[in-house]
Design a protein around this motif. Structure first.
Motif, PDB file in Angstrom:
ATOM      1  N   ILE C 236     -94.212  37.320 -30.413  1.00 41.53           N
ATOM      2  CA  ILE C 236     -93.417  38.252 -29.613  1.00 41.53           C
ATOM      3  C   ILE C 236     -92.608  37.490 -28.558  1.00 41.53           C
ATOM      4  N   LEU C 237     -93.287  36.556 -27.868  1.00 42.96           N
ATOM      5  CA  LEU C 237     -92.626  35.871 -26.749  1.00 42.96           C
ATOM      6  C   LEU C 237     -91.528  34.924 -27.211  1.00 42.96           C
ATOM      7  N   THR C 238     -91.726  34.252 -28.342  1.00 41.48           N
ATOM      8  CA  THR C 238     -90.708  33.301 -28.784  1.00 41.48           C
ATOM      9  C   THR C 238     -89.615  33.978 -29.574  1.00 41.48           C
ATOM     10  N   GLY C 239     -89.819  35.254 -29.931  1.00 40.15           N
ATOM     11  CA  GLY C 239     -88.778  35.956 -30.671  1.00 40.15           C
ATOM     12  C   GLY C 239     -88.728  35.582 -32.137  1.00 40.15           C
ATOM     13  N   ILE C 240     -89.788  34.943 -32.653  1.00 39.66           N
ATOM     14  CA  ILE C 240     -89.777  34.628 -34.078  1.00 39.66           C
ATOM     15  C   ILE C 240     -89.989  35.908 -34.882  1.00 39.66           C
ATOM     16  N   PHE C 241     -90.896  36.748 -34.421  1.00 35.44           N
ATOM     17  CA  PHE C 241     -91.022  38.059 -35.051  1.00 35.44           C
ATOM     18  C   PHE C 241     -91.392  39.107 -34.013  1.00 35.44           C
ATOM     19  N   THR C 242     -91.217  40.373 -34.376  1.00 30.48           N
ATOM     20  CA  THR C 242     -91.532  41.465 -33.458  1.00 30.48           C
ATOM     21  C   THR C 242     -93.013  41.812 -33.563  1.00 30.48           C
ATOM     22  N   GLU C 245     -93.618  43.205 -36.989  1.00 27.76           N
ATOM     23  CA  GLU C 245     -93.699  42.201 -38.053  1.00 27.76           C
ATOM     24  C   GLU C 245     -94.973  41.379 -37.934  1.00 27.76           C
ATOM     25  N   ILE C 249     -97.891  39.377 -40.619  1.00 23.02           N
ATOM     26  CA  ILE C 249     -98.356  37.990 -40.440  1.00 23.02           C
ATOM     27  C   ILE C 249     -99.871  37.997 -40.276  1.00 23.02           C
TER      28      ILE C 249
END
Ligand code: NA
Ligand code: NA
Lengths: 164, 316, 431
Positions: C236-242, C245, C249
């Protein structure tokens, strides 16, 4: 009768599990195309949503079949066996009516109305999504009928499911 | 809530109007519509409102209008694309050259009557339009001046083929996403940019994370007020005429208050978040999206509508 | 009309609920009865079917079945004992170490599943016998387990927050999740504080330290599961996935470690696990689908505005309104499960919150914590009954030993209600 129930169970278990797996794979694929290929996929989100509608609808019919719906058992726990049986009949009759009136009749109407509405990404008539309601209603109807005819003792592991 | 005129409730015909979340000027205009109907019919017809998406999102509201659960709703023209292909034309970037061109088309009954009535088979028709301004890109890490500035940027778009294609043609990576996660996604850099009208900045709070709003003004999608078919049968001739007049007058009202509200929104966005607005030379953007125009121009369904709309551009 | 409609809705609903009808059916029948007051039969029926679909036709909602499945996979992996050993490394040497281990164990377990029952059974099942052997009071040990089990419902993944987001018009799930970690942490700390005082008073032993080699083994076994927290927050924090999503994972990751690292799950276990997930999903979505009928019926007849006006008519003082809503929700929670309570009462109280300027995410954080307390209070409280039976104590005998814990939890609820900064700094900072 037990055979009908087992066939329905197997069918719903297989179909729901298949939808489940496909949905997971699709979301993973969506993350992959966006982050690795840097090429966001435009169809996945809508596809997953429609899968979820079908999965949820069939799953809630399955819940009625397994009698694992949630209820408040504050009073019913203290009922004697004869009254418990009466209560169970009322519950199943309500499921029967709900399945027939809301899900099959209402769902069919909703499906007809939305056949002319086209989904933005997949260009699919929305009626195919709404079709899940009458179909699941049909399953629920048969299950509650079986529950009525078969009584409670036949599927023991009922009562509360995990829930939250 | 219950109707707004308890006294005449005995005999009054109550029409139900539901809408999703909206900015204040648009809400005021929808209320003005009801007030005008009541005034014109001497209280014989009153309008009851269901605000803020209480009854559902735009698609659900259209379906409710379709079946008669409610009588009116006001939705974005893009939400109507699923119900009638005609509305897709408004999503074509730079289908309108300017605001004047937009108004000229919207006021042309020859074009709009056809679009409004294209959903008659489904049980509802369009009544009138409301201006919802222009949509432009806003970005977290700098202004946009040319399509080059969009290269490789992840840009949130609505779930629409045309919007996705537009961003691709401009060199960006479209990310279709529901509006609820846009703020967080901008903040976490999952996306770099999104596109909307000015109200997204302060009212929706996105200005807190994306400071650059660049006026490329790629689309002007009107809001549309739609009405259930049965309204016509439930009202007498005078009452029905009052509804139609009230609709048109509320549009005039909306146009005037909407512009003021945009100015106010910009002022407060600057004061609160220090938003930087910049004007953009739109010519290279228009050129980049020409392939989309070719598609609509040569498509059987759209070509006539496309030509009629573009004809107004050449008049100017 | 709102008064009449509200009366019909609530009377029908409560009667059906009390006589033991399924919650979903009680919701549906009372909603349709209310709708029939104002619209013809056909429209009521169509709208109900439409609401069933539209409430489920949401991308955010996929997170529920996915997180449910990943929780089931983790459960089958026999991780409870590994988490217990892991927690013991950190809090074992505090006075009352085993009790603290139980609290931390429940929190860690909760970071993998949304089920308080599963946590209190798995973690408490291991630790309560150990505590009794170490001379702790049985009722005290059972109370610690019961009081800390619901943290799993607020610590992400949390189906409660996903449900809230759906009915609250899309309040960001990512923000709710980030705040949820803080709510869970404060809740756990409060329980540990009470346990600490009790342990000091009774001179409970601490646990002997382990040697470096053992510690390394414990870490090696537990860290892959605990990593799930890092994956969700990090994503969430790095914006790789919501946050949504992240649920997919989580399934892939838990399957990977269960099959290849712990080797506790094989291919032939997959179908039974999926079946279990389908059943839980169905129970939740049945509630979601019918609750959307109810919120429609309520909105259509003006019930939320009427309640909102009634509350704001009593007082517009922010402090008092928050108190009123909290007390109302505590009473609701005593009788109702968390899920249905969120779905029914969020649409009623959200307009009140908005009008006194309370942020939707903040409202979600304290209202869900509030309703979770209900799962461990009588008369209806699965967490209380299951927890008591895990400890081998009668539920009615648990009330007195639970009192200090209830007070501590209410203190946290009070704090996060009136000092939003405590739980909002992370969502505000990071989204
Ligand atoms: Na959890
Ligand atoms: Na309770």
């Amino acid at each position: 009768m037990e055979k009908i129930r087992m066939t329905l169970d197997k069918l719903l278990e297989l179909v729901c599990s298949a939808i489940f797996v496909v949905m997971i794979a699709t979301v993973l694929y969506q993350i992959f195309t966006r982050t690795v290929l840097n090429n966001p996929n435009t169809l996945t989100e809508e596809f997953v949503r429609f899968g979820l509608v079908w999965l949820s609808m069939l799953a809630l019919a399955y819940v009625v079949g397994k009698r694992s719906h949630m209820s408040v058992t504050l009073l019913s726990d203290n009922l004697n066996e004869a009254n418990q049986r009466k209560l169970e009949i009322v519950v199943q009759v309500l499921f029967l009516i709900f399945a027939a009136v809301i899900m099959v009749y209402g769902g069919w109407k909703a499906m007809s109305v939305t056949m002319g509405q086209i989904s933005p990404s997949l260009s699919l008539p929305m009626g195919y999504v709404y079709l899940a309601v009458p179909v699941a209603g049909g399953f629920m109807f048969i299950y509650s009928l079986l529950n009525l005819l078969q009584g409670k003792e036949l599927n023991e592991n009922a009562e509360e499911s995990g829930g939250m | 809530g219950c109707g707004n005129s308890e006294a005449s409730a005995e005999e009054a015909i109550v029409l139900r109007y539901a809408y999703a979340s909206n900015s204040q000027p648009v809400i005021d205009s929808m209320k003005e519509f009801g007030r005008l109907i009541e005034e014109k019919t001497d209280g014989e017809v009153v309008v009851e409102y269901f605000p803020d998406g209480q009854l559902g999102g735009e698609t659900e509201l259209i379906e409710l209008t379709q079946t008669g659960g409610i009588d009116f709703t006001k939705v974005s023209g893009s939400a109507l694309e699923s119900f009638s292909k005609d509305y897709s034309i408004f999503g074509v970037p730079y289908i309108f050259d300017s605001e004047e061109h937009f108004y000229a088309v919207m006021e042309d009954p020859e074009i709009m009557e056809g679009i409004y009535n294209s959903t008659a088979d489904l049980g509802f028709v369009g009544l009138t339009y409301y201006d919802s301004g222009q949509r432009s890109f806003y970005m977290t890490d700098g202004p946009i001046n040319t399509p080059e500035d969009l290269k490789g940027k992840k840009i949130r778009v609505m779930q629409s083929e045309t919007a996705i294609k537009m961003v691709e043609l401009l060199g960006g990576s479209p990310v279709p996403m529901g509006s609820g996660e846009v703020y967080t996604s901008l903040q976490s850099n999952l996306i770099d940019s999104a596109e909307n009208n000015e109200f997204v900045l302060y009212t929706a709070g996105h200005g807190g994370v994306a400071k650059y709003y660049s006026y490329d003004a790629h689309t002007r999608v009107p809001d549309v007020v739609i009405m259930n078919d049965s309204v016509k049968e439930r009202l007498n001739e005078d009452q029905y005429k009052a509804v139609l007049e009230a609709a048109k007058e509320s549009t005039e009202y909306e146009k005037s208050v909407f512009k003021e509200a945009v100015e106010k929104e910009k002022e407060i966005a600057v004061a609160e978040y220090g938003i930087v607005f910049n004007e953009v030379d739109i010519a290279p953007f228009q050129a980049a999206v020409q392939p989309l125009h070719e598609i609509f121009k040569n498509n059987e369904t759209y070509s006539e509508l496309y030509q009629m709309i573009r004809a107004h551009a050449e008049e100017e | 009309m709102a008064l009449q409609a509200g009366l019909i809705l609530f009377v029908v609903f409560v009667i059906l609920l009390i006589v033991g009808m399924p919650i979903a059916i009680s919701i549906a029948v009372s909603s349709i009865a209310t709708l029939l007051m104002v619209v013809p039969f056909d429209i009521a029926v169509f709208t109900s079917a439409q609401k069933m679909v539209s409430s489920l036709n949401s991308f955010s909602l996929v997170a529920i079945p996915f997180f449910v499945l990943s929780g089931i996979i983790m459960n089958n992996g026999g991780i409870a004992e590994k988490l217990v050993n892991f927690a013991m490394l950190f809090v074992g040497r505090i006075p009352g170490g085993l009790a603290h281990t139980n609290v931390l164990g429940n929190a860690l377990f909760g970071s993998m599943s949304s089920s308080a029952i599963a946590a209190s059974t798995a973690i408490g099942g291991v630790l309560i016998p150990q505590q009794i052997k170490a001379g702790y009071d049985r009722k005290f040990a059972t109370a610690v387990n019961i009081a800390s089990a619901p943290t799993g419902m607020v610590i992400p993944p949390s189906t409660a927050f996903i449900m809230f987001s759906l009915v609250a018009g899309g309040a960001s799930i990512s923000s709710l999740f980030l705040g949820g970690y803080l709510v869970g942490a404060l809740w756990s700390l409060a329980i540990m504080l009470v346990a600490y005082i009790h342990a000091k008073k009774n001179n409970y032993k601490t646990i002997n330290g382990v040697n470096r080699k053992e510690a390394f083994k414990v870490l090696k076994e537990a860290i892959p599961s605990v990593m799930l927290i890092a994956i969700i927050i990090g994503g969430i924090l790095t914006g790789i996935f919501t946050a949504i999503e992240a649920s997919a994972i989580a399934v892939a990751y838990s399957l990977l470690i269960a099959m290849f690292f712990y080797k506790t799950v094989t291919v032939k276990d997959l179908f039974p696990m999926l079946k279990e997930a389908v059943l839980t999903t169905g129970a939740i979505t049945f509630l979601l689908a019918t609750s959307s009928m109810m919120s429609f019926a309520m909105a259509f007849t003006g019930i939320p505005q009427a309640i909102s006006a009634a509350i704001l008519g009593l007082t517009t003082n922010k402090f008092l309104v928050l108190l009123l809503v909290n007390v109302a929700l505590l009473i609701v929670g005593m009788f109702m499960d968390v899920g249905p309570a969120i779905l029914i009462f969020t649409p009623i109280f959200l307009p009140v919150m908005t009008s006194i300027g309370v942020d939707a995410v903040h409202f979600g954080l304290f209202s869900i914590m509030n309703l979770c307390v209900g799962s461990i209070t009588p008369p209806v409280g699965t967490g209380l009954y299951v927890g008591a039976s895990v400890g081998g104590v009668k539920a009615e005998q648990m009330l007195k030993p639970l009192v200090p814990f209830y007070l501590a939890i209410l203190a946290v609820l009070f704090l996060i209600t009136y000092f939003p900064g405590l739980v909002m700094w992370l969502p505000n900072m990071a989204g």
